[in-house]
Design an enzyme around this catalytic site. Structure first.
Site, PDB file in Angstrom:
ATOM      1  N   GLU A  65      13.531  61.090  55.922  1.00  0.00           N
ATOM      2  CA  GLU A  65      14.700  61.846  55.480  1.00  0.00           C
ATOM      3  C   GLU A  65      14.954  63.115  56.291  1.00  0.00           C
ATOM      4  OE1 GLU A  65      17.118  61.373  53.169  1.00  0.00           O
ATOM      5  OE2 GLU A  65      16.389  59.343  52.809  1.00  0.00           O
ATOM      6  N   SER A 122      -0.608  36.853  -3.906  1.00  0.00           N
ATOM      7  CA  SER A 122      -1.999  36.982  -4.347  1.00  0.00           C
ATOM      8  C   SER A 122      -2.732  38.162  -3.721  1.00  0.00           C
ATOM      9  CB  SER A 122      -2.768  35.693  -4.034  1.00  0.00           C
ATOM     10  OG  SER A 122      -2.244  34.613  -4.788  1.00  0.00           O
TER      11      SER A 122
END
Length: 784
Positions: free
Chosen positions: A95, A466
């Site tokens: 860059e 249950s």
């Protein structure tokens, strides 16, 4: 003549020179005027000195694994000295290689770019890192001379205000790098699932290539373009001396493992959403941009084990269901080969689940189907892999279920073999809690958060079946019924038009209480509620944290016909596991703001005697019954498969198998599993808590208890062990209720025995005396 010509030539040259100088002067003057006009219009750059980037709300497990991030910008801010030199050098090489030499505008770079572009070389840009900072923070991306001049002037201004390292720090934290990721630290996590410090040269080069065009060179969406850009970066790194010859060749040969979109190290989306909602309720929109952090009580390994266990159970069940056909159909050109990227690209808009892989069929026959995954891999399905989809492979199949070229299907890998299946319609939930302090160690609120955000752990009110029975048994134990008490497991004829029966249709006659719970005998549970009275039984369950108003005030209470959530049920079982102490579930341990200051912290408190809601000996006796369930009863697979004697729990299956449960614990960990449909309907005639919920519980506990030593329940005061089993000490020599309902008459409350009074007391000589009203009053007093 010659002299005249020479003079004329000199005159022309002088004129040209004057014209050039005049033009240059005019341009310079124009630039100076433009600068004079534009400079006052430049934005104030002083804010860069106190840069406050938008940082998302992040959520973590107790052991530091990130499980969620919320905010428009995903970012992890790092100081320049925290960013590895390799990553910095990789970026600068491609860059702005002269970053530390130019004053903000690189004149040499501009001239180089002009020459290259004019002479037909590789098109080059000339923006420096500083110019990109100026553009990113203060300007638009419009391509005008005015914007370019402002950018150059801003760059010079920024360079006078900040050091080079400060400028680079701003850039590397602010720049957008695709996939909603801002800054290189976040991009490293997004694309590679690693911190920036763990990246190698090849990975750094891939990230360094993103700023140019993150949409087009994104390694997730465009791997080929990303690879081409990476090679350019590596070449620049080599040319700039960042990589020597050997390192350059090695980096070029490196095959990168890019993280698939949506993949998470730990799946805890439901907990992340719980944390987000709580923080947003208090801080509003600021929660998404100020870098707040939430630490939960989850343990990463437990959470991932819970996620896998629940999903595997639902997928396994789904493979036994009738096939509903392909999810969709997409047009595939006849000339497209399987390895053409255009084939897998068709699946870009489909959710490629980690377990249920999305694929598109490229060829289909009765004995083999060939398909392409979203990753581009080509797979073949045959034999068992075609079993569920067989109707779609046979002749005469309707278009709705036919498998053909272009069909979008789901595949699951079982023992290295691909199988066609489908997305589960049933849902599930799993929650695990430390019974000593209520800290939630794992929570999975459904099969897939992206499709269904309803949290079944905290929001799903369902009948417990249950799995509720142990709380009825607890009330009975406190009122004279011991594990060896014989209770009549026989049809009831005195309950009006109701005709309850055991789930398997059996009726074994008088059986011990411990056997009744182990076999989940409905008729025995009903007789216990008859003895206690429905109102007294439901009030007793309130001690465990149940919402009493959601429990029926009739005998159906015995069968778990009320409502609870998996979280509430886990808290109830925690009371038994910890010896009778009430704990409140804790999911969020700590919240801190962007500065690291703690703004909320849950009390680090283990339950103690102030939290007692149940006598310790009652919890112990109830636990012994639940241990029998996992040893010889409906959950015997638990101890058999995990090979641990310290497991306690109860299955739960409601009428028509609408809900399937397993709730159980090891003394240091409670876990509850639920399966069912959001719109209640049967899970199937052969389904049950034992066949559906229990396998997920076992799979989870195998991981969660891996390093946990076998730990038995501590024996409290007030109980004694005889050859026949455990009893309350005062009934060591008898006196408890030895038989219940053996003659099938309505239960007489006067049968409830009064515990012997302490020796020498006035009451001890009156044991067993008093009318029915007095006995009932004494029962109620003892109950509450």
């Amino acid at each position: 003549m010659r002299n005249t010509s020479s003079a004329a030539l000199r005159g022309n040259r002088g004129f040209v020179l004057l014209a050039v100088l005049g033009t240059v002067a005019a341009i310079v003057a124009a630039l100076l005027v433009t600068v004079a006009v534009l400079y006052p219009q430049l934005p104030d750059t002083s804010s860069l000195s106190n840069y406050q980037p938008k940082q998302p709300l992040r959520v973590y497990t107790a052991d530091g694994v990130e499980i969620g991030g919320f905010g428009s910008e995903k970012r992890q801010y790092l100081k320049i000295d925290q960013i590895p030199k390799l990553m910095r050098d990789s970026l600068l090489a491609v860059e702005d290689s002269r970053f530390y030499e130019h004053p903000g505008v690189d004149v040499i770079g501009v001239l180089r770019a002009v020459v290259s572009n004019v002479t037909g070389g590789r098109t080059q840009g000339a923006s420096t890192i500083t110019q990109q900072v100026a553009r990113t923070f203060f300007l638009t991306r419009e391509k005008t001379l005015t914007r370019k001049l402002k950018e150059a002037m801003l760059s010079l201004k920024i360079e006078r205000q900040l050091s080079k390292d400060q400028i680079l720090e701003l850039y590397m934290n602010q720049i957008y790098l695709g996939a909603r990721s801002y800054g290189f630290a976040e991009a490293a996590q997004t694309y590679f699932g690693k911190p920036l410090s763990a990246l190698n040269a090849a990975e750094c080069a891939m990230l360094a290539g993103l700023p140019q065009n993150p949409a087009n060179v994104n390694p997730i969406k465009n791997p080929q373009r990303a690879r081409a850009r990476q090679l350019v970066v590596l070449a620049r790194m080599h040319a700039e001396g960042v990589l020597n010859d050997a390192a350059y060749e090695q980096a070029k040969a490196e095959k990168l493992a890019v993280r698939p979109p949506g993949e998470m190290e730990v799946h805890a989306e439901y907990v992340a959403e719980m944390a987000r909602a709580q923080v947003y309720a208090q801080y509003g929109e600021a929660a998404y941009s100020t870098g707040m952090k939430v630490v939960t009580t989850l343990r990463a390994a437990d959470q991932q084990a819970a996620w896998k266990a629940l999903r595997r159970t639902l997928i396994d069940r789904e493979m036994g269901q009738a096939w509903r056909g392909p999810e969709a159909w997409e047009e595939l050109g006849r000339g497209l080969e399987d390895d053409d990227p255009a084939v897998s690209q068709v699946l870009a808009d489909y959710n490629d689940d980690e377990m249920l892989r999305v694929a598109i069929v490229t060829a289909a026959g009765a004995k083999e189907v060939r398909a392409v995954l979203a990753s581009g891999d080509v797979v073949k399905i045959s034999g068992k892999g075609l079993r569920q989809a067989q109707p779609g492979l046979a002749g005469g199949a309707s278009d709705r279920i036919k498998v053909r070229r272009g069909s979008v299907i789901r595949l699951v890998e079982v023992n290295d073999e691909w199988r066609i299946t489908q997305w589960p319609e049933a849902e599930g939930a799993l929650v695990a809690m430390d019974p000593r302090n209520g800290e939630v160690r794992a929570l999975v609120g459904g099969f897939d958060f992206q499709r269904n955000q309803f949290n079944h752990v905290t929001q799903g009110w369902r009948q417990p079946g249950s799995s509720y029975k142990p709380f009825v048994y607890s009330a009975a134990i406190e009122n004279g019924v011991m594990p060896e008490t014989l209770v009549n497991d026989a049809p009831l004829t005195n309950v009006g038009d109701w005709s309850p029966q055991n789930s398997d249709g059996s009726a074994d006659g008088p059986i011990p209480l411990r056997t009744a719970l182990a076999k989940s005998k409905n008729l025995v549970s009903i007789r216990l509620v008859q003895l206690l009275g429905p109102q007294a039984a439901r009030e007793w369950s309130g001690r465990f944290g149940f919402d009493v108003s959601k429990q029926p005030d009739n005998l159906t209470l015995a069968l778990g016909a009320g409502s609870t959530t998996p979280m509430q049920l886990a808290g109830a079982y925690a009371v038994i596991a910890n010896g009778g102490l009430k704990v409140n579930p804790v999911v969020i341990r700590r919240i801190s703001n962007g500065d690291g200051k703690v703004v909320f912290e849950a009390p680090a408190k283990a339950a103690d005697e102030a939290d007692r809601v149940l006598p310790a000996r009652n919890a112990f006796m109830t636990a012994t019954l639940l241990n029998e369930v996992t040893r010889t009863g409906t959950a015997a697979r638990a101890q058999a498969q995990l090979r641990r004697p310290d497991l306690y729990g109860k299955t739960g299956t409601t009428n028509d198998v609408v809900d399937a449960w397993f709730a159980g614990f090891q003394p240091h960990l409670v876990a509850v599993v639920w399966l069912g449909y959001d719109t209640p309907r049967s899970l199937g005639s052969h389904a049950s808590g034992s066949t559906l919920a229990l396998p997920a519980w076992i799979q989870f506990m195998a991981t969660a208890l891996k390093n946990e030593p076998v730990t038995g329940m501590p024996v409290p005061e007030g109980v004694v062990r005889l050859e026949s089993g455990w009893r309350y000490s005062e009934w060591a020599d008898g006196g408890f209720l030895t038989e219940l309902g053996v003659d099938d008459r309505p239960i007489d409350p006067s049968l409830i025995p009064a515990p012997p009074a302490p020796a020498g007391s006035a009451a001890s000589s009156a044991e067993g005396e008093g009318n029915v009203e007095d006995r009932l009053k004494a029962f109620i007093d003892r109950l509450f």
